[in-house]
Enzyme design. Structure first.
Site, PDB file in Angstrom:
ATOM      1  CB  ILE A 236      -0.933  -0.008   1.239  1.00 40.96           C
ATOM      2  CG1 ILE A 236      -1.855   1.223   1.237  1.00 40.96           C
ATOM      3  CG2 ILE A 236      -0.167  -0.102   2.537  1.00 40.96           C
ATOM      4  CD1 ILE A 236      -2.897   1.198   2.356  1.00 40.96           C
ATOM      5  CB  SER A 237       1.221   4.094  -2.312  1.00 39.33           C
ATOM      6  OG  SER A 237       1.426   3.345  -3.477  1.00 39.33           O
ATOM      7  CG  HIS A 238       4.657   7.046   1.120  1.00 42.51           C
ATOM      8  ND1 HIS A 238       4.365   8.323   0.713  1.00 42.51           N
ATOM      9  CD2 HIS A 238       5.804   6.707   0.490  1.00 42.51           C
ATOM     10  CE1 HIS A 238       5.289   8.747  -0.113  1.00 42.51           C
ATOM     11  NE2 HIS A 238       6.172   7.790  -0.287  1.00 42.51           N
TER      12      HIS A 238
END
Length: 220
Positions: free
Chosen positions: A62-64
């Site tokens: 999950i991208s920051h």
């Protein structure tokens, strides 16, 4: 405990979004509401609002938060916009776009990951999201044209299939480069020409598909 996550989410919005130039109020509002921790395994809940990507299984992440906010803002979406997301992953980006008032079509190649994401989104009663399991690099032609396309995996180049499905005047946001390092770019499709805007370094998992990287195992 719920209050703790609300506080963490508010801090995330201030420090990682507003303080770093994310100003679209619909993006801000959506990311202040979506419970990001529910999109990762419970063991990672304490880190869910930190400034880093987190594993979600199948070698995906999950991208920051800043990247999610930047990609969401960069498409310049209007209320009711039809958006294609390539790489459902945890489902967090799709949830943010849906709460921005968009109609989201999202594709994930890992069936179990897609099902998990859909389950979380349904439990949260977030609507306006359609799911598909398959090769995201070829897009979702039957639902085209799209008012925005966001690709949450790194591609070797711009897939022509996605450009063909992008409406005139709309933007495609995609990481382009090698398997390990890319530049995040926004492509604005005009009637006669295409404008390209560089938004900086990034590092996403590779986009696997017939119009992208062919095989992780072979390193192609």
């Amino acid at each position: 405990m719920a209050k703790d996550y609300e506080i963490a989410r508010a801090r995330m919005v201030k420090e990682q979004l507003r303080d770093r130039g994310i100003s679209d109020e619909r993006v801000i509002k959506a990311m202040n509401v979506v419970p990001r921790h529910l999109f990762v395994e419970q063991a990672f809940w304490p880190s869910a609002y930190g400034e880093k990507p987190l594993p979600i299984g199948f070698d995906q992440t999950i991208s920051h938060p800043f990247i999610v906010g930047l990609m969401s803002q960069s498409m310049n979406l209007s209320e009711g916009a039809k958006v294609l997301e390539i790489g459902t992953g945890s489902g967090y980006q799709a949830a943010v776009l849906a709460l921005m008032g968009c109609k989201v079509f999202t594709i994930e190649r890992h069936e179990k990951l897609a099902q998990k994401a859909e389950n979380v989104i349904r439990k949260l009663k977030i609507e306006n999201i359609s799911f598909r399991v398959g090769d995201g690099s070829i897009g979702w032609k039957e639902k085209a044209p799209f008012d925005g396309i966001v690709v949450t995996a790194g591609a070797p180049d711009l897939p022509d299939s996605l450009m063909d499905q992008l409406a005139t005047g709309a933007s495609l946001v995609i990481p382009v480069g090698t398997r390990k390092s890319q530049r995040l770019v926004r492509i604005l499709k005009g009637k006669k020409m295409i404008d390209r805007y560089d938004m900086g370094d990034c590092s996403f998992v590779p986009l696997i598909g017939s119009k992208a990287w062919e095989s992780e195992a072979l390193g192609k």
